[in-house]
Design an enzyme around this catalytic site. Structure first.
Site, PDB file in Angstrom:
ATOM      1  N   LYS A   1      27.083   3.219  33.523  1.00 17.04           N
ATOM      2  CA  LYS A   1      26.171   2.727  32.493  1.00 17.04           C
ATOM      3  C   LYS A   1      26.803   2.483  31.116  1.00 17.04           C
ATOM      4  CE  LYS A   1      22.503   2.138  34.717  1.00 17.04           C
ATOM      5  NZ  LYS A   1      23.152   1.051  35.444  1.00 17.04           N
TER       6      LYS A   1
ATOM      7  N   HIS B   1      27.690  -7.336  44.264  1.00 17.96           N
ATOM      8  CA  HIS B   1      27.403  -6.251  45.203  1.00 17.96           C
ATOM      9  C   HIS B   1      25.898  -6.058  45.365  1.00 17.96           C
ATOM     10  CE1 HIS B   1      31.509  -4.004  45.363  1.00 17.96           C
ATOM     11  NE2 HIS B   1      31.651  -5.314  45.410  1.00 17.96           N
TER      12      HIS B   1
ATOM     13  N   TYR C   1      30.319   6.394  46.649  1.00 13.01           N
ATOM     14  CA  TYR C   1      30.218   7.603  45.820  1.00 13.01           C
ATOM     15  C   TYR C   1      30.201   8.790  46.778  1.00 13.01           C
ATOM     16  CZ  TYR C   1      28.876   4.762  41.756  1.00 13.01           C
ATOM     17  OH  TYR C   1      28.863   3.865  40.720  1.00 13.01           O
TER      18      TYR C   1
ATOM     19  N   TYR D   1      20.217   1.846  38.711  1.00 15.81           N
ATOM     20  CA  TYR D   1      21.611   1.420  38.854  1.00 15.81           C
ATOM     21  C   TYR D   1      21.776  -0.055  38.499  1.00 15.81           C
ATOM     22  CZ  TYR D   1      26.399   1.492  40.612  1.00 15.81           C
ATOM     23  OH  TYR D   1      27.766   1.425  40.704  1.00 15.81           O
TER      24      TYR D   1
HETATM   25  P1  FAD Z   1      34.921   0.913  22.870  1.00 14.34           P
HETATM   26  O1  FAD Z   1      35.237   0.184  24.104  1.00 14.34           O
HETATM   27  O2  FAD Z   1      35.399   2.325  22.740  1.00 14.34           O
HETATM   28  O3  FAD Z   1      35.477   0.069  21.659  1.00 14.34           O
HETATM   29  C1  FAD Z   1      35.563   0.571  20.351  1.00 14.34           C
HETATM   30  C2  FAD Z   1      36.702  -0.116  19.628  1.00 14.34           C
HETATM   31  O4  FAD Z   1      36.723   0.355  18.278  1.00 14.34           O
HETATM   32  C3  FAD Z   1      38.063   0.204  20.207  1.00 14.34           C
HETATM   33  O5  FAD Z   1      38.780  -0.984  20.440  1.00 14.34           O
HETATM   34  C4  FAD Z   1      38.721   1.098  19.177  1.00 14.34           C
HETATM   35  O6  FAD Z   1      40.127   0.947  19.131  1.00 14.34           O
HETATM   36  C5  FAD Z   1      38.052   0.612  17.897  1.00 14.34           C
HETATM   37  N1  FAD Z   1      38.043   1.616  16.824  1.00 14.34           N
HETATM   38  C6  FAD Z   1      37.876   2.946  16.930  1.00 14.34           C
HETATM   39  N2  FAD Z   1      37.935   3.541  15.728  1.00 14.34           N
HETATM   40  C7  FAD Z   1      38.135   2.553  14.831  1.00 14.34           C
HETATM   41  C8  FAD Z   1      38.290   2.537  13.422  1.00 14.34           C
HETATM   42  N3  FAD Z   1      38.234   3.663  12.700  1.00 14.34           N
HETATM   43  N4  FAD Z   1      38.494   1.352  12.813  1.00 14.34           N
HETATM   44  C9  FAD Z   1      38.539   0.196  13.530  1.00 14.34           C
HETATM   45  N5  FAD Z   1      38.401   0.151  14.876  1.00 14.34           N
HETATM   46  C10 FAD Z   1      38.212   1.326  15.515  1.00 14.34           C
HETATM   47  N6  FAD Z   1      32.173   3.403  31.604  1.00 14.34           N
HETATM   48  C11 FAD Z   1      31.824   3.117  32.839  1.00 14.34           C
HETATM   49  O7  FAD Z   1      30.719   2.614  33.039  1.00 14.34           O
HETATM   50  N7  FAD Z   1      32.705   3.363  33.872  1.00 14.34           N
HETATM   51  C12 FAD Z   1      33.968   3.902  33.666  1.00 14.34           C
HETATM   52  O8  FAD Z   1      34.725   4.085  34.588  1.00 14.34           O
HETATM   53  C13 FAD Z   1      34.329   4.225  32.368  1.00 14.34           C
HETATM   54  N8  FAD Z   1      35.534   4.788  32.108  1.00 14.34           N
HETATM   55  C14 FAD Z   1      35.835   5.118  30.819  1.00 14.34           C
HETATM   56  C15 FAD Z   1      37.056   5.735  30.535  1.00 14.34           C
HETATM   57  C16 FAD Z   1      37.369   6.105  29.221  1.00 14.34           C
HETATM   58  C17 FAD Z   1      38.701   6.796  28.938  1.00 14.34           C
HETATM   59  C18 FAD Z   1      36.445   5.862  28.176  1.00 14.34           C
HETATM   60  C19 FAD Z   1      36.765   6.264  26.747  1.00 14.34           C
HETATM   61  C20 FAD Z   1      35.241   5.231  28.477  1.00 14.34           C
HETATM   62  C21 FAD Z   1      34.919   4.865  29.786  1.00 14.34           C
HETATM   63  N9  FAD Z   1      33.710   4.239  30.100  1.00 14.34           N
HETATM   64  C22 FAD Z   1      33.384   3.945  31.350  1.00 14.34           C
HETATM   65  C23 FAD Z   1      32.752   3.887  29.111  1.00 14.34           C
HETATM   66  C24 FAD Z   1      32.866   2.424  28.688  1.00 14.34           C
HETATM   67  O9  FAD Z   1      34.202   2.010  28.778  1.00 14.34           O
HETATM   68  C25 FAD Z   1      32.343   2.356  27.274  1.00 14.34           C
HETATM   69  O10 FAD Z   1      30.962   2.687  27.318  1.00 14.34           O
HETATM   70  C26 FAD Z   1      32.533   1.004  26.606  1.00 14.34           C
HETATM   71  O11 FAD Z   1      33.900   0.781  26.365  1.00 14.34           O
HETATM   72  C27 FAD Z   1      31.775   0.968  25.283  1.00 14.34           C
HETATM   73  O12 FAD Z   1      32.162  -0.146  24.550  1.00 14.34           O
HETATM   74  P2  FAD Z   1      32.223  -0.108  22.971  1.00 14.34           P
HETATM   75  O13 FAD Z   1      32.639  -1.469  22.573  1.00 14.34           O
HETATM   76  O14 FAD Z   1      30.962   0.439  22.435  1.00 14.34           O
HETATM   77  O15 FAD Z   1      33.348   0.969  22.618  1.00 14.34           O
HETATM   78  C1  DHB Z   2      33.620   2.344  38.186  1.00 14.85           C
HETATM   79  C2  DHB Z   2      33.379   3.335  37.312  1.00 14.85           C
HETATM   80  C3  DHB Z   2      32.199   4.025  37.390  1.00 14.85           C
HETATM   81  O1  DHB Z   2      31.940   4.992  36.528  1.00 14.85           O
HETATM   82  C4  DHB Z   2      31.259   3.741  38.339  1.00 14.85           C
HETATM   83  O2  DHB Z   2      30.120   4.468  38.397  1.00 14.85           O
HETATM   84  C5  DHB Z   2      31.489   2.731  39.208  1.00 14.85           C
HETATM   85  C6  DHB Z   2      32.686   2.021  39.123  1.00 14.85           C
HETATM   86  C7  DHB Z   2      34.908   1.617  38.103  1.00 14.85           C
HETATM   87  O3  DHB Z   2      35.697   1.917  37.204  1.00 14.85           O
HETATM   88  O4  DHB Z   2      35.156   0.765  38.947  1.00 14.85           O
END
Ligand code: FAD
Ligand code: DHB
Length: 389
Positions: free
Chosen positions: A296, A72, A200, A384
């Protein structure tokens, strides 16, 4: 058991770290509390910065991303029924890639499986011990037995609700937090997107976002109240409300259908400082949360991992502790800039329950300035597409 680095969590940050270390011959064991299918069933982020794509390439897991990811060059912001384009490529020379977090996770899991690196799924009661010593121990329960791993370093990649951050004594960690008075209701649908770029939407009924996962799968979000449940939002009600918030052209292109996933996410800004305690290093959501508005969350997890992997590699290859000692400072400097951007995007695009007439006029002025100023659009675009690391 013994390994060099125990990684807690098999989300994008844990998996990416595991791959980057494996490429340098560093052994890791990943402990994940959920099953593989559960992790792959979570629908989350969708937008990747160029830096994150580069890291996934380095991790040897970018083949499908390059085949299926959508590049994009810009995005649109809708306000007062008019759409305003922010030209990322023209303003910064950079683009973003739309490719779902679920797919990134699957590709990284496959890459890990192909090199035979171990992941323990359904590892329960994970606990961290002696993390200030040079022989940390991680204990967990799997298949009914308690097991123990001795290691050099622990990477806390276990998200906001994980055990890693909670293992740091309270007086050694400072938390900064803002909780927003609304959530995002997300719907995934197997229909083509309403537009070829993300839209958005700032609307008087609340924020909306038209996003996508592919040319045949769309992701839509609506600002909702924090006390609402997905059961309050049958599909018909969702499409009706989305239609009210979109401009006529988007409505004419909107293709609705049965949702294949629906969830509500609360919005929060959170940072825990520092991102290190002894030989435990936090990365990704374990250390910080951003509201999703700036796309982010996943990208910050990637930049943390870039700093942390190079620091760990420097230790094993060059016996240099410099990178490890600098990790928290380097990561946090970038984290706070993304926190600021995500807070600002949230501020200009949502309706706040308690907002005054003054607040509304300031928001309007901010948007009108943005639409009229190349400097303001460049600032948005630069953040962004992702600040450098
Ligand atoms: P996570 O993806 O949370 O991974 C952590 C892992 O650790 C998980 O698999 C979990 O099961 C595991 N874990 C937890 N506790 C334990 C434990 N005690 N022992 C062992 N394992 C454990 N970001 C965006 O940019 N756009 C979005 O639309 C967006 N939507 C989101 C929706 C939700 C519901 C959530 C929670 C987050 C969203 N985010 C979004 C944020 C983005 O998904 C996260 O920033 C990203 O997943 C971070 O990755 P991570 O690996 O640090 O954490
Ligand atoms: C999506 C989520 C976001 O938070 C965003 O800023 C843009 C796209 C998505 O889930 O596609």
């Amino acid at each position: 058991m013994r390994t060099q680095v125990v990684i807690i969590g098999s989300g994008p940050s844990g998996l990416l770290l595991g791959q980057l270390l494996a490429k340098e011959g560093i052994d890791t064991i990943i402990l994940e509390q959920k099953s593989k299918d559960y992790v792959l069933g979570r629908i989350r982020a969708g937008v990747l910065e160029e830096g994150a794509v580069r890291l996934i390439e380095q991790a040897g897991a970018a083949e499908r991303l390059h085949q299926q990811g959508l590049i994009h060059d810009g995005t649109e912001i809708a306000f007062d029924s008019a759409r305003h384009r922010i030209d990322f490529k023209g303003l910064t020379g950079k683009t973003v890639t739309v490719y779902g977090q679920t797919e990134v996770t699957r590709d990284l899991m496959d890459a890990r499986a192909s090199i035979g690196a171990p992941t323990v799924y359904e590892a329960l009661d994970v606990s961290l011990h002696a993390i200030e010593s040079d022989r940390p121990i991680v204990r967990f329960r799997a298949n009914g037995t308690v097991q123990e791993i001795e290691c050099d370093y622990v990477a806390g990649c276990d998200g906001f609700h994980g055990v890693s951050r909670r293992s740091i004594p309270e007086d050694r960690l400072k938390a900064f937090e803002r909780v927003y008075p609304f959530g995002w209701l997300g719907v995934l649908v197997d229909k083509p997107p309403a537009s070829n770029e993300l839209i958005y939407v700032n609307h008087e009924r609340g924020f909306a976002l038209c996003s996508m996962r592919s040319t045949t799968r769309s992701r839509y979000y609506l600002q909702c109240r924090v006390d609402e449940n997905v059961e309050d939002w049958p599909d018909d009600k969702f499409w009706e409300e989305l239609t009210r918030r979109l401009d006529p052209e988007a409505v004419s292109k909107l293709s609705t259908g049965p949702s294949i996933e629906k969830s509500i996410a609360p919005l929060r800004s959170f940072v825990a400082e520092p991102m290190r305690f002894g030989n435990l290093f936090l990365a990704g959501d374990a250390a910080h949360i951003v509201p999703p508005t700036g796309a982010k969350g996943l990208n910050l997890a990637a930049s943390d991992v870039a700093y942390l992997s190079s620091a760990i590699i420097d230790w094993y290859r060059r016996n240099s502790r410099g990178g490890l000692d600098a990790y928290a400072g380097r990561a946090l400097a970038r984290v706070w800039k993304a926190e600021r951007f995500s807070w600002w995007m949230t501020q200009i695009l949502h309706r706040f329950p308690e907002e005054s007439g003054f607040d509304q006029r300031i928001q309007r002025a901010e948007l009108e300035y943005l639409f009229s100023s190349t400097a303001a659009q460049t600032a948005l675009a630069e953040n962004y597409v992702g600040l450098p690391y």
